[in-house]
Design a protein around this motif. Structure first.
Motif, PDB file in Angstrom:
ATOM      1  N   ASP A 103       0.872  -1.071   0.141  1.00 51.48           N
ATOM      2  CA  ASP A 103       0.072  -0.047  -0.038  1.00 51.48           C
ATOM      3  C   ASP A 103       0.831   1.445   0.079  1.00 51.48           C
ATOM      4  OD1 ASP A 103      -2.434  -1.213  -0.220  1.00 51.48           O
ATOM      5  OD2 ASP A 103      -2.889  -0.973   1.891  1.00 51.48           O
ATOM      6  N   ALA A 104       0.410   2.368  -0.817  1.00 51.25           N
ATOM      7  CA  ALA A 104       1.148   3.560  -1.048  1.00 51.25           C
ATOM      8  C   ALA A 104       0.376   4.809  -1.034  1.00 51.25           C
ATOM      9  CB  ALA A 104       2.297   3.197  -2.185  1.00 51.25           C
ATOM     10  N   GLY A 105      -0.606   4.901  -0.129  1.00 52.82           N
ATOM     11  CA  GLY A 105      -1.588   6.176  -0.177  1.00 52.82           C
ATOM     12  C   GLY A 105      -2.486   6.193  -1.406  1.00 52.82           C
ATOM     13  N   PRO A 106      -3.308   7.193  -1.277  1.00 57.18           N
ATOM     14  CA  PRO A 106      -4.462   7.246  -2.472  1.00 57.18           C
ATOM     15  C   PRO A 106      -4.033   7.362  -3.670  1.00 57.18           C
ATOM     16  CG  PRO A 106      -4.879   8.431  -0.676  1.00 57.18           C
ATOM     17  CD  PRO A 106      -3.518   8.061  -0.249  1.00 57.18           C
ATOM     18  N   ASP A 107      -2.655   7.959  -4.254  1.00 52.83           N
ATOM     19  CA  ASP A 107      -2.350   7.877  -5.534  1.00 52.83           C
ATOM     20  C   ASP A 107      -1.338   6.928  -5.608  1.00 52.83           C
ATOM     21  OD1 ASP A 107      -0.319   8.979  -4.192  1.00 52.83           O
ATOM     22  OD2 ASP A 107      -0.009  10.814  -5.236  1.00 52.83           O
ATOM     23  N   GLY A 108      -0.858   6.122  -4.819  1.00 54.13           N
ATOM     24  CA  GLY A 108       0.032   4.867  -5.150  1.00 54.13           C
ATOM     25  C   GLY A 108       1.583   5.410  -5.094  1.00 54.13           C
ATOM     26  N   ARG A 109       1.862   6.834  -4.946  1.00 51.02           N
ATOM     27  CA  ARG A 109       3.003   7.650  -4.804  1.00 51.02           C
ATOM     28  C   ARG A 109       3.685   7.754  -3.831  1.00 51.02           C
ATOM     29  NH1 ARG A 109       4.211   8.100 -10.112  1.00 51.02           N
ATOM     30  NH2 ARG A 109       5.901   9.400  -9.415  1.00 51.02           N
ATOM     31  N   LEU A 110       3.205   7.155  -2.515  1.00 52.12           N
ATOM     32  CA  LEU A 110       3.947   7.360  -1.376  1.00 52.12           C
ATOM     33  C   LEU A 110       5.484   7.311  -1.268  1.00 52.12           C
ATOM     34  CD1 LEU A 110       3.188   8.558   1.749  1.00 52.12           C
ATOM     35  CD2 LEU A 110       2.948   6.238   2.368  1.00 52.12           C
ATOM     36  N   LEU A 111       5.978   6.270  -1.911  1.00 50.33           N
ATOM     37  CA  LEU A 111       7.218   5.657  -1.841  1.00 50.33           C
ATOM     38  C   LEU A 111       7.959   6.186  -3.201  1.00 50.33           C
ATOM     39  CD1 LEU A 111       9.004   4.491   0.501  1.00 50.33           C
ATOM     40  CD2 LEU A 111       6.210   4.417   0.627  1.00 50.33           C
ATOM     41  N   ASP A 146       7.463   8.612  -5.094  1.00 51.34           N
ATOM     42  CA  ASP A 146       8.178   9.819  -5.298  1.00 51.34           C
ATOM     43  C   ASP A 146       9.411  10.127  -4.633  1.00 51.34           C
ATOM     44  OD1 ASP A 146       6.217  10.908  -7.068  1.00 51.34           O
ATOM     45  OD2 ASP A 146       4.834  11.743  -5.548  1.00 51.34           O
ATOM     46  N   ARG A 147       9.496   9.442  -3.307  1.00 49.11           N
ATOM     47  CA  ARG A 147      10.519   9.546  -2.607  1.00 49.11           C
ATOM     48  C   ARG A 147      11.835   8.706  -3.343  1.00 49.11           C
ATOM     49  NH1 ARG A 147      10.117   7.165   3.036  1.00 49.11           N
ATOM     50  NH2 ARG A 147      12.204   8.044   2.980  1.00 49.11           N
ATOM     51  N   VAL A 148      11.453   7.831  -3.977  1.00 57.48           N
ATOM     52  CA  VAL A 148      12.611   7.110  -4.336  1.00 57.48           C
ATOM     53  C   VAL A 148      13.176   8.166  -5.699  1.00 57.48           C
ATOM     54  CG1 VAL A 148      13.184   5.176  -6.297  1.00 57.48           C
ATOM     55  CG2 VAL A 148      11.833   4.671  -4.308  1.00 57.48           C
ATOM     56  N   CYS A 149      12.180   8.682  -6.526  1.00 57.02           N
ATOM     57  CA  CYS A 149      12.392   9.673  -7.494  1.00 57.02           C
ATOM     58  C   CYS A 149      13.418  10.833  -6.892  1.00 57.02           C
ATOM     59  CB  CYS A 149      11.276  10.097  -8.309  1.00 57.02           C
ATOM     60  SG  CYS A 149      10.263   8.567  -9.194  1.00 57.02           S
ATOM     61  N   ASP A 150      13.019  11.461  -6.055  1.00 57.06           N
ATOM     62  CA  ASP A 150      13.693  12.340  -5.351  1.00 57.06           C
ATOM     63  C   ASP A 150      15.179  12.147  -4.785  1.00 57.06           C
ATOM     64  OD1 ASP A 150      11.318  13.648  -6.201  1.00 57.06           O
ATOM     65  OD2 ASP A 150      10.601  13.795  -4.270  1.00 57.06           O
ATOM     66  N   SER A 151      15.177  11.019  -4.439  1.00 57.42           N
ATOM     67  CA  SER A 151      16.485  10.749  -3.719  1.00 57.42           C
ATOM     68  C   SER A 151      17.364   9.881  -4.662  1.00 57.42           C
ATOM     69  CB  SER A 151      15.946   9.826  -2.441  1.00 57.42           C
ATOM     70  OG  SER A 151      15.635   8.414  -2.928  1.00 57.42           O
ATOM     71  N   ALA A 152      17.110   9.579  -5.609  1.00 56.86           N
ATOM     72  CA  ALA A 152      17.935   9.010  -6.683  1.00 56.86           C
ATOM     73  C   ALA A 152      18.956   9.453  -7.046  1.00 56.86           C
ATOM     74  CB  ALA A 152      17.202   8.450  -7.978  1.00 56.86           C
ATOM     75  N   PRO A 153      18.998  10.847  -7.532  1.00 57.19           N
ATOM     76  CA  PRO A 153      20.163  11.554  -7.865  1.00 57.19           C
ATOM     77  C   PRO A 153      21.471  11.865  -6.636  1.00 57.19           C
ATOM     78  CG  PRO A 153      18.298  12.794  -8.487  1.00 57.19           C
ATOM     79  CD  PRO A 153      17.845  11.763  -7.673  1.00 57.19           C
ATOM     80  N   THR A 154      20.831  11.583  -5.259  1.00 53.93           N
ATOM     81  CA  THR A 154      21.677  11.734  -4.319  1.00 53.93           C
ATOM     82  C   THR A 154      22.571  10.443  -3.792  1.00 53.93           C
ATOM     83  OG1 THR A 154      20.354  10.905  -2.389  1.00 53.93           O
ATOM     84  CG2 THR A 154      19.821  13.147  -3.214  1.00 53.93           C
ATOM     85  N   VAL A 155      22.205   9.498  -4.408  1.00 53.18           N
ATOM     86  CA  VAL A 155      22.758   8.148  -4.427  1.00 53.18           C
ATOM     87  C   VAL A 155      23.357   7.456  -5.548  1.00 53.18           C
ATOM     88  CG1 VAL A 155      21.607   7.357  -2.286  1.00 53.18           C
ATOM     89  CG2 VAL A 155      20.646   6.661  -4.399  1.00 53.18           C
TER      90      VAL A 155
END
Length: 228
Positions: free
Chosen positions: A135-143, A145-154
């Motif tokens: 489960d990932a919230g009403p739009d399914g993007r709870l995690l 979006d976080r992966v997309c945002d953190s990818a450049p940092t790793v």
């Protein structure tokens, strides 16, 4: 814990994965991401990060291909499962407990894998129990979006992200978010399959939200993002 033993991502692969209750078992999305993984050039100098490793099936596969693999999960049961499956299959993994990229502060990787929870859910609060694996919230993007945002940092300057999720949480939204984060992103694999038990159980809610019409199938996609 009540364990189960299931097949690993490679269909012809005799290796097995031990999956305790509450840990996501390898399924179609795991196999699809594993297929994309095997198309990447991996050597003994390739540093691989598996975000939200679950059973560790993909981390074990990346290690089998020669990568130096770090597997991360916020669930202690998943951490234990990934460690055990590495031993079971004779592979070396660094397994870390923590919340996505926060578990590896300051580190950079050549290849990042992610199969995060992505199923749209009526409850907007953080899921608990076994549902935390999907489960990932009403739009399914709870995690997602976080992966997309953190990818450049790793990612290393020439690093690659491989991310799998359902079309129900928005393929274009992921492509746009990765582009905004400085990655060149594209869909590199996809497959369609009937709804599983979780989606069937909330079909009425999905229809009310306009996420599905008459169709009861979902498309899974693998998105590849690379540093520009």
């Amino acid at each position: 814990m009540t364990p189960t033993t299931v097949g690993c991502p490679t269909p012809a692969d005799p290796r097995r994965c031990w999956v305790p209750r509450g840990v996501y078992a390898p399924q179609t999305d795991t196999r699809l991401l594993g297929r994309a993984l095997r198309r990447e050039p991996i050597t003994d100098r390739t540093d691989v990060l598996d975000l939200g490793t679950g059973s560790g099936a993909l981390a074990v596969e990346a290690a089998r291909l020669g990568g130096r693999v770090t597997a991360v999960d916020i669930s202690w049961r998943a951490v234990a499962a990934a460690w055990f499956n590495a031993v079971l299959n004779g592979q070396n993994l660094r397994v870390r407990h923590g919340d996505l990229a926060a578990a590896v502060p300051g580190r950079r990787f050549d290849l990042v894998l992610a199969n995060p929870p992505y199923v749209p859910a009526p409850d907007a609060s953080a899921p608990r129990g076994p549902a935390r694996a999907w489960d990932a919230g009403p739009d399914g993007r709870l995690l997602v979006d976080r992966v997309c945002d953190s990818a450049p940092t790793v990612l290393q300057p020439t690093g690659t992200l491989l991310l799998v999720h359902s079309h129900l949480c928005g393929v274009d939204a992921t492509l746009d978010r990765l582009t905004g984060a400085g990655l060149r992103a594209e869909v590199v694999d996809r497959t369609r399959l009937p709804f599983g038990p979780v989606l069937r159980s909330r079909l009425g809610w999905l229809r009310d939200r306009g996420l599905v019409n008459g169709d009861s199938t979902e498309e899974l996609v693998v998105i590849r993002g690379r540093r520009v």
